[in-house]
Enzyme design. Sequence first.
Site, short mmCIF file in Angstrom:
data_model
loop_
_atom_site.label_atom_id
_atom_site.label_comp_id
_atom_site.label_asym_id
_atom_site.label_seq_id
_atom_site.Cartn_x
_atom_site.Cartn_y
_atom_site.Cartn_z
N SER A 79 0.83 -1.14 -0.04
CA SER A 79 -0.05 -0.18 0.01
C SER A 79 0.92 1.06 -0.17
O SER A 79 2.06 1.33 0.58
CB SER A 79 -0.82 0.02 1.14
OG SER A 79 -1.69 0.95 1.21
N ASP A 80 0.28 2.30 -0.54
CA ASP A 80 0.99 3.54 -0.62
C ASP A 80 -0.02 4.68 -0.60
O ASP A 80 -1.03 4.51 -0.92
CB ASP A 80 2.11 3.54 -1.77
CG ASP A 80 2.98 5.06 -1.59
OD1 ASP A 80 3.92 4.75 -0.77
OD2 ASP A 80 2.55 5.91 -2.38
N GLN A 81 0.49 5.72 0.05
CA GLN A 81 -0.60 6.81 0.14
C GLN A 81 0.23 8.28 -0.14
O GLN A 81 1.35 8.32 0.27
CB GLN A 81 -1.04 7.02 1.68
CG GLN A 81 -2.12 8.32 1.62
CD GLN A 81 -2.63 8.56 3.10
OE1 GLN A 81 -2.03 9.33 4.21
NE2 GLN A 81 -3.82 7.84 3.49
N ALA A 116 -3.31 3.99 -2.37
CA ALA A 116 -3.24 2.46 -3.20
C ALA A 116 -3.09 1.33 -2.44
O ALA A 116 -2.31 1.23 -1.34
CB ALA A 116 -2.52 2.87 -4.42
#
Length: 203
Positions: A79-81, A116
């Site tokens: 995940s990445d923000q 994401a």
Amino acid sequence: MPESPASSAPVARSLILGSTSRYRRELLERLQYPFTTASPDVDETPRPGEASRDLSLRLALAKAHAVAQQHPEAVVVGSDQVADLNGQPLGKPLTHERAVAQLRQMRGQTVRFYTALAVVCQATGMVHSDIAEVGVRFRDLADAEIERYLLAEKPYDCAGSAKSEGLGISLLDAIDSDDPTALIGLPLIRTCRMLRAAGLVLP
């Protein structure tokens, strides 16, 4: 009748969170499914002209694939923000001075947070990904409010310089999201959907 070969039995796959973020670890623990964590060791530098939404998805997939290469039989969550203000990505402030500057820039504005998610299993070839978009409208904050908040919560490791799950909620006018935990760092509704698609049985 001959017995079915053992190889036809379903494989109980382990779950790995490809992240060292304590926020994502705490969120995934809510699902009460055993998992381990692993550092994805991915370069998070944006590409020239890369949109915030595209950056978040590229990094989520890169993190999941990086860990899956080391653990091909496992189901891996990446995940990445990325926080975005008027087309400009906002990174983690890391210092008090940068956090002050971020919050001053965001006051009275709506910031888009793109979180994401990617779930990958190399052994099965499964790759699922999605983006949870959250609109966060900040109040027209006074300088004194910004200073009091930062000294109280010290959210210097958070993109956007505020923790909505804590005192940071007092800085906001509204949050628009279809996956409430996305703003904290991991969209659990989407995560549950993808883990079930990967064959994991959640409680």
